[in-house]
Design a protein around this motif. Structure first.
Motif, PDB file in Angstrom:
ATOM      1  N   ASP A   1       0.719   3.044  -3.377  1.00 18.70           N
ATOM      2  CA  ASP A   1      -0.474   3.707  -3.918  1.00 18.70           C
ATOM      3  C   ASP A   1      -0.094   5.061  -4.504  1.00 18.70           C
TER       4      ASP A   1
ATOM      5  N   GLY B   1      -7.915   3.117   2.351  1.00 18.83           N
ATOM      6  CA  GLY B   1      -8.269   4.349   1.666  1.00 18.83           C
ATOM      7  C   GLY B   1      -9.404   5.063   2.364  1.00 18.83           C
TER       8      GLY B   1
ATOM      9  N   ALA C   1      -2.047  -0.831 -10.072  1.00 15.48           N
ATOM     10  CA  ALA C   1      -1.651  -1.304  -8.748  1.00 15.48           C
ATOM     11  C   ALA C   1      -1.063  -2.710  -8.835  1.00 15.48           C
TER      12      ALA C   1
ATOM     13  N   LYS D   1      -4.936   7.935  -5.107  1.00 17.49           N
ATOM     14  CA  LYS D   1      -5.431   6.574  -5.357  1.00 17.49           C
ATOM     15  C   LYS D   1      -5.304   5.704  -4.101  1.00 17.49           C
ATOM     16  N   ARG D   2      -5.374   6.318  -2.928  1.00 21.25           N
ATOM     17  CA  ARG D   2      -5.221   5.550  -1.693  1.00 21.25           C
ATOM     18  C   ARG D   2      -6.290   4.461  -1.621  1.00 21.25           C
TER      19      ARG D   2
ATOM     20  N   ALA E   1       0.809  -1.225   0.000  1.00 17.99           N
ATOM     21  CA  ALA E   1       0.000   0.000   0.000  1.00 17.99           C
ATOM     22  C   ALA E   1       0.838   1.269   0.000  1.00 17.99           C
TER      23      ALA E   1
ATOM     24  N   ASP F   1      -6.905   1.694 -12.567  1.00 17.27           N
ATOM     25  CA  ASP F   1      -6.137   1.782 -11.325  1.00 17.27           C
ATOM     26  C   ASP F   1      -5.802   0.400 -10.776  1.00 17.27           C
TER      27      ASP F   1
ATOM     28  N   ALA G   1      -5.951   1.685  -3.517  1.00 18.63           N
ATOM     29  CA  ALA G   1      -5.928   0.936  -4.777  1.00 18.63           C
ATOM     30  C   ALA G   1      -5.307  -0.445  -4.592  1.00 18.63           C
ATOM     31  N   THR G   2      -4.180  -0.530  -3.884  1.00 23.23           N
ATOM     32  CA  THR G   2      -3.527  -1.829  -3.694  1.00 23.23           C
ATOM     33  C   THR G   2      -4.398  -2.747  -2.861  1.00 23.23           C
TER      34      THR G   2
END
Length: 435
Positions: free
Chosen positions: A57, A178, A194, A61-62, A54, A190, A64-65
């Motif tokens: 990211d 996120g 990721a 885009k927090r 993470a 995204d 996304a992972t």
């Protein structure tokens, strides 16, 4: 290439023991792994870790992972999510995909007789995820539900507030899941980004335990992971713990306040880490035997539980603790905690406390090696922090080698009662934010 090391773990004072023969393997494709052959049970445990997770990211885009990892078993190749789960269940295989701050964790357990099919299905999930829009929408809703639940949980609120204040714009400063805004903004592109960034061979760690030979592992890993990208993007920089001493109160309507507290800590590879580990056990990690439990719970009845822990992340280090108490008594619990923090820094441990801690810590260590999956997790964790295979033999010697002078010096250097910051969530009587 194989390197062999036989490790015998003896449980001091008993006849119980665990014998582990670790073999270091490098595949033709350059993938390193630690292997323990255990043919007595027709079962294999596979642990895969990718460093970065993470923290990779992208801006805006927090989450996304985290969302991507949750989607890896929600459709891949030509299979829908339901078809993938049906195939997995038919094989009696288990897979787990989890994103953490620094680590993307993949666990797999399968029967030897289904090894080829189980690995092929796992490979499909890792190499060829589809990230179909209906799956994204379904899993996104689950993530958003978790975020909404965390927003109402005092412990989660305290954790998020402390992280945000301590680390700011660094990835450590925001939740891995996120925010509602960032997760709602994630699109299919995204997910592919990721996936491309997080699953790369340059940050790969693998351990295998079970009914398989070391010679078989190399080709297996090349087939399973060889098609992943070779190199990932840069990792984020290290970050200082940005909070100084004080109290932050977050108003929340609940009869019991929770407090998360801490300050900067110690790196895992610091020569003084074992001294710090022992000190922390005596201070707050030793359950009923710890000083904080004795003073805050037993002597004063202010809480049902209090504990401390060392948190050496890859880009920051912390000493943290937590306690919960009634709104009317949380202030006293904080005062006693701070006083014990200062007493440990000033006076250190006694010789009796040191010996008791050593007895416990060396005695419980072999019990961790309980089954193929647990051994595989321990081994991959060791790799990630650059510990050698013989660490499991020498670890208890490291503990035993710590002197009273060393642990007390480390206590005086590491513990900073003046920098201890408390984040309190509740309606604490007589407590106000100091900054």
């Amino acid at each position: 290439m194989l390197r062999f090391l036989t490790l015998c773990l003896i449980l001091i004072g008993t006849t119980a023991h665990a014998e582990i023969d670790i073999k270091e393997v490098t595949s033709d494709g350059g993938i390193d792994a630690w292997v323990v052959e255990e043919p007595s049970i027709p079962f294999i445990a596979l642990e895969i870790r990718f460093r970065g997770s993470a923290t990779l990211d992208l801006p805006g885009k927090r989450g996304a992972t985290n969302l991507m990892a949750a989607l890896l078993e929600e459709g891949s190749g030509d299979m829908t999510a339901q078809e993938f789960q049906t195939a997995r269940e038919a094989l009696a295989a288990r897979y787990s995909f989890r994103a953490f701050d620094d680590t993307l964790s993949i666990s797999a357990q399968f029967l030897t007789e289904n090894q080829d099919e189980s690995l092929a299905l796992l490979r499909q999930a890792l190499i060829d995820p589809t990230f179909e829009q209906d799956a994204i929408d379904r899993v996104r809703a689950q993530v958003l539900s978790g975020i909404a639940s965390d927003a109402k949980d005092p412990n989660s609120i305290a954790n998020m507030a402390l992280d945000a204040a301590a680390f700011g714009d660094h990835p450590y400063g925001s939740p891995v899941d996120g925010t509602v805004e960032s997760v709602n903004g994630l699109i299919q592109e995204d997910m592919f980004t990721a996936h491309q960034n997080a699953l790369t061979r340059d940050r790969l760690y693998v351990s295998v335990v079970g009914d398989i030979t070391a010679e078989e592992v190399g080709p297996m890993l090349d087939d399973l992971l060889g098609a992943l990208p070779a190199i990932g993007p840069d990792l984020p920089p290290d970050v200082d713990f940005g909070l100084k001493g004080g109290i932050t109160v977050i108003d929340y309507d609940t009869p019991q306040s929770v407090a998360l507290f801490g300050h900067e800590g110690i790196e895992r590879n610091d020569p003084d880490f074992f001294a710090a580990y022992i000190m922390n056990h005596v201070l707050g990690a030793g359950s009923f035997e710890s000083r904080l439990t004795q003073e805050v719970r037993v002597a004063r009845g202010l809480t049902y539980g209090i504990g401390t822990y060392l948190v050496p992340k890859f880009h920051a280090e912390m000493v943290l603790g937590s306690v919960a108490s009634a709104n009317e008594t949380i202030g006293e619990a904080i005062e006693v905690t701070r006083a014990e923090w200062a007493r440990m820094a000033e006076e250190g441990l006694t010789a009796e406390e040191l010996e008791s801690a050593k007895t416990y810590l060396t005695g419980e260590y072999p019990l961790r090696f309980d089954g193929n999956s647990e051994i595989a997790k321990i081994m991959v964790g060791m790799q990630m922090i650059d510990l050698p295979p013989d660490y499991v033999v020498n670890r208890n010697d490291y503990i035993e080698g710590v002197t009273l002078e060393e642990v007390n010096r480390v206590a005086s250097e590491l513990l900073q009662p003046e920098n201890l910051h408390f984040v309190v969530v509740g309606q604490p009587t007589g407590l106000e934010s100091t900054n």
